[in-house]
Design an enzyme around this catalytic site. Structure first.
Site, PDB file in Angstrom:
ATOM      1  N   ASP A 145     -15.213  12.572  99.970  1.00 28.85           N
ATOM      2  CA  ASP A 145     -16.361  13.474 100.145  1.00 28.85           C
ATOM      3  C   ASP A 145     -15.955  14.944 100.180  1.00 28.85           C
ATOM      4  O   ASP A 145     -16.787  15.812  99.916  1.00 28.85           O
ATOM      5  CB  ASP A 145     -17.132  13.104 101.419  1.00 28.85           C
ATOM      6  CG  ASP A 145     -17.955  11.831 101.222  1.00 28.85           C
ATOM      7  OD1 ASP A 145     -18.151  11.418 100.067  1.00 28.85           O
ATOM      8  OD2 ASP A 145     -18.409  11.264 102.226  1.00 28.85           O
ATOM      9  N   GLY A 195     -24.693  13.011  99.704  1.00 35.14           N
ATOM     10  CA  GLY A 195     -25.498  11.866  99.278  1.00 35.14           C
ATOM     11  C   GLY A 195     -26.298  11.317 100.434  1.00 35.14           C
ATOM     12  O   GLY A 195     -27.113  12.007 101.043  1.00 35.14           O
ATOM     13  N   GLY A 251     -12.875  16.147  98.473  1.00 38.71           N
ATOM     14  CA  GLY A 251     -12.258  16.510  97.207  1.00 38.71           C
ATOM     15  C   GLY A 251     -13.022  16.084  95.969  1.00 38.71           C
ATOM     16  O   GLY A 251     -12.791  16.613  94.887  1.00 38.71           O
ATOM     17  N   GLU A 252     -13.928  15.110  96.098  1.00 30.91           N
ATOM     18  CA  GLU A 252     -14.696  14.681  94.930  1.00 30.91           C
ATOM     19  C   GLU A 252     -16.134  15.215  94.956  1.00 30.91           C
ATOM     20  O   GLU A 252     -16.817  15.195  93.937  1.00 30.91           O
ATOM     21  CB  GLU A 252     -14.716  13.149  94.827  1.00 30.91           C
ATOM     22  CG  GLU A 252     -13.348  12.585  94.470  1.00 30.91           C
ATOM     23  CD  GLU A 252     -13.349  11.082  94.275  1.00 30.91           C
ATOM     24  OE1 GLU A 252     -12.584  10.599  93.440  1.00 30.91           O
ATOM     25  OE2 GLU A 252     -14.103  10.377  94.990  1.00 30.91           O
ATOM     26  N   TYR A 263     -25.115  10.294 103.378  1.00 35.54           N
ATOM     27  CA  TYR A 263     -24.546  10.538 104.701  1.00 35.54           C
ATOM     28  C   TYR A 263     -24.622  11.992 105.122  1.00 35.54           C
ATOM     29  O   TYR A 263     -24.567  12.883 104.281  1.00 35.54           O
ATOM     30  CB  TYR A 263     -23.067  10.137 104.709  1.00 35.54           C
ATOM     31  CG  TYR A 263     -22.799   8.925 105.567  1.00 35.54           C
ATOM     32  CD1 TYR A 263     -22.723   9.054 106.941  1.00 35.54           C
ATOM     33  CD2 TYR A 263     -22.656   7.659 105.022  1.00 35.54           C
ATOM     34  CE1 TYR A 263     -22.491   7.953 107.745  1.00 35.54           C
ATOM     35  CE2 TYR A 263     -22.429   6.551 105.808  1.00 35.54           C
ATOM     36  CZ  TYR A 263     -22.353   6.702 107.171  1.00 35.54           C
ATOM     37  OH  TYR A 263     -22.129   5.614 107.957  1.00 35.54           O
ATOM     38  N   HIS A 318     -16.533   1.523 110.149  1.00 35.86           N
ATOM     39  CA  HIS A 318     -17.959   1.339 110.381  1.00 35.86           C
ATOM     40  C   HIS A 318     -18.386  -0.075 109.994  1.00 35.86           C
ATOM     41  O   HIS A 318     -18.470  -0.401 108.815  1.00 35.86           O
ATOM     42  CB  HIS A 318     -18.732   2.392 109.576  1.00 35.86           C
ATOM     43  CG  HIS A 318     -20.178   2.462 109.936  1.00 35.86           C
ATOM     44  ND1 HIS A 318     -21.022   3.408 109.422  1.00 35.86           N
ATOM     45  CD2 HIS A 318     -20.932   1.716 110.777  1.00 35.86           C
ATOM     46  CE1 HIS A 318     -22.244   3.211 109.910  1.00 35.86           C
ATOM     47  NE2 HIS A 318     -22.212   2.190 110.735  1.00 35.86           N
TER      48      HIS A 318
HETATM   49 CU   LIG Z   1     -20.492   4.697 108.028  1.00 38.44          CU
END
Ligand SMILES: [Cu+2]
Length: 616
Positions: free
Chosen positions: A283, A365, A285-286, A367, A572
């Site tokens: 999240d 996105g 670097g891309e 998150y 998670h």
């Molecule tokens: Cu998660």
């Protein structure tokens, strides 16, 4: 005169692009201050811009350094195999190309979704970083994998209704659909998954107002990007990829950290199947934590006397673009700082703890990540990441092997969120050493004895470590040349939180590409170009870049300028309670003074007014 660490102004961005002329075409991935090195900061630095150009539709980027002081291009280097983080232009190309593609329309038609539905915007298309899995489409292309979600209404939660089974490979540089895979139909889940108030009536009513008032204003001052608060001094900036960056953090005129940021993060998923097994978005670097920054609004994200800083980036055509209210600065009461009731003397002394909060929120996105740097009165610094937003989901009629059911017909794959903080430490000056401190029973004793055992991490290969709560393991950053009043070298300790390491096998695709997350701690000697834990260009990278490559030299870490790389995060396992929007989950670490001061440095904090009547 502008401070050498002040971010580029809009005019400077414009000028840098002008000076590059045709070398800045057609797309710009990044325009940032080329940060002066430590020696330049001491000896006077020119203003330079670092510009990353995307010169064509395929692989390859061009890195340019432009001197704004001398009004000239300093260097241009082509990096042939690199890909920038996913460009917004590319993402839009991919969405439009796919929505118009016959194979995709046919896959939708098999699910009862019509062309009219697609043109009415009822199919939400999410481009994802494609990863690196040795598929032919990856070669020489900027690739994205696109998945779809159903929305009856534009404001619906698309993640409640995954259009399962369809993954499209799109060459996003060229806007060309390469392949639409259909792995079979799973019914779209029935639930709406709405977190909107109208769908969650009745609202609870017993919450009375809780207001924070600071009638005399905040206790901090801001000058440009320099913040001062309660003996702390620091500068801030925003990097498109790293998000918030702290510079030159000092307390009481003594340096603690030269530069700190989240230099990389990755979200690897644990489902090995063709629909979700390729999901391992970097999240930072891309996509880019700074590029995805939210415009924060007064009273919503923070309480109290809030001050904001705008951020200026370049858009993908080189034009300055302001992200308003991107960095939030405020103070928070944090319970008690210290207390003692002296029963014999009859005195009670208590002080309130307070912290300065410097924060931003990135939406990547589905998150949300909130990054909160805290500075406390006692010299402690802390980074707290708040994870919220919506989980990545899949439609499933029964529980999949590597996912949890979160609503009828809806599952969320097991995954991790792994962050890497790059901490360029300068504890009371540049020369530092790192010790691993374990607290252990005395060897060969069978009594109650225990004591800390400190081991100096002398070289890079010996400084790849993992947390161990059974040993109360911490890492001490020591300045061997400065001693406190007790004749001990001054230090800060890195106190880890409860954190996993990467669960994917080290030989797997994400294991190779996100090697930084296989250890919690790495230490390197300061090298200005070593900035990003998975290398400068992780998008579709083969792996091995960044920390594994640099540390293979096994350089010395003795009495030198050290950089700590602390990888931490959350594994998670989705809960029903995480649906449809996730209550904040926390991850982070602290930097705590350890013999940096000669005693509790907060004895000079006055008792709060409302307590004075009670103390004697
Ligand atoms: Cu998660």
């Amino acid at each position: 005169m502008i401070h050498p660490l002040e971010p580029l102004t809009a005019d400077e961005i414009t000028r840098a692009i002008e000076l590059l002329g045709d070398d800045a075409k057609p797309l710009i991935a990044r325009v940032v201050l080329d940060e002066p090195t430590k020696s330049e900061l001491m000896n006077g630095a020119e203003r330079r811009a670092a510009v990353t150009v995307v010169p064509g539709p395929g692989t390859g980027v061009r890195e340019a350094i432009v001197s704004l002081t001398h009004e000239k291009v300093v260097s241009i280097d082509d990096v042939p195999d690199a890909r920038p983080a996913l460009l917004f232009d590319d993402a839009i190309n991919a969405i439009f190309a796919l929505a118009d593609n016959a194979d995709f329309k046919a896959a939708m038609a098999r699910r009862g979704i019509t062309e009219d539905d697609i043109s009415a915007g009822k199919v939400q298309l999410d481009p994802w970083p494609a990863g690196t899995f040795g598929v032919a489409h990856e070669t020489d292309r900027r690739l994205t994998r696109v998945i779809g979600f159903w929305r009856d209404e534009p404001t619906d939660n698309g993640y409640a209704k995954p259009i399962e089974g369809v993954v499209a490979f799109v060459d996003c540089g060229r806007g060309e659909v390469l392949e639409v895979q259909d792995h079979g139909i799973t019914p779209i889940p029935p639930g709406k998954g709405s977190y909107m108030p109208a769908d969650n009536e009745p609202m609870r009513t017993a919450l009375k107002p809780l207001e924070i008032t600071q009638p005399e204003g905040p206790s901090f001052t801001i000058d440009g990007h320099h913040i001062e608060w309660q003996k702390w001094s620091l500068r801030v900036s925003m990097d498109p990829y790293e998000g918030l960056v702290l510079h030159q953090v000092s307390i009481d005129g003594r340096s603690v950290v030269h530069r700190a940021s989240i230099c990389e993060m990755v979200v690897p998923y644990g489902d090995p199947g063709p629909l979700h097994g390729w999901k391992n978005a970097f999240d930072a670097g891309e996509w880019g934590l700074g590029r995805m920054v939210n415009a924060l609004e007064l009273g919503c994200d923070c309480l109290g006397e809030i001050r904001y800083l705008d951020v200026v980036f370049a858009d993908e055509h080189g034009n300055p673009e302001v992200k308003p209210n991107a960095i939030c600065i405020h103070e928070e009461d944090y319970g008690i700082l210290w207390k003692h009731w002296d029963m014999q003397g009859g005195t009670t002394e208590v002080r309130r703890s307070r912290r300065l909060v410097v924060s931003f929120i990135a939406t990547v996105g589905n998150y949300e990540y909130g990054f909160y740097w805290y500075f406390y009165l006692d010299g402690t610094m802390q980074l707290e990441v708040k994870l919220t937003g919506i989980m990545s989901t899949q439609a499933a009629e029964s529980k999949p092997s590597h996912s949890a059911m979160v609503a009828p017909g809806l599952a969320a794959p097991y995954h991790q969120h792994m962050f890497c903080a790059r901490l360029d430490m300068d504890v009371d000056g540049g020369s530092n050493e790192v010790y691993e401190v374990d607290v252990l029973p005395d060897p060969d004793a069978s009594d109650n004895s225990f004591a800390p055992r400190a081991t100096r991490l002398d070289s890079e290969l010996r400084a790849q470590r993992i947390v161990d709560p059974t040993k109360s393991r911490t890492w001490k950053i020591v300045n061997p040349n400065v001693r406190n009043a007790l004749d001990e070298p001054v230090a800060y300790k890195l106190v880890p939180g409860s954190t996993p390491t990467l669960l994917a096998d080290p030989s797997s695709s994400v294991g190779r590409r996100a090697a930084f997350a296989t250890k919690n701690l790495w230490v390197t000697p300061y090298e200005p170009d070593e900035r990003r834990a998975a290398g400068a260009y992780p998008n579709q990278s083969a792996g091995g870049d960044g920390l594994p490559q640099w540390t293979s030299a096994d350089r010395s870490l003795v009495d030198t300028d050290v950089v700590l790389w602390y990888s931490f995060g959350v594994t998670h396992i989705p809960r029903p309670e995480d649906w449809p929007v996730m209550p904040v989950e926390y991850a982070g670490f602290s930097l705590v003074p350890f013999g940096f001061f000669d005693r509790n440095p907060t004895l000079d904090v006055p008792a709060p007014d409302h307590c004075k009547d009670h103390s004697s």
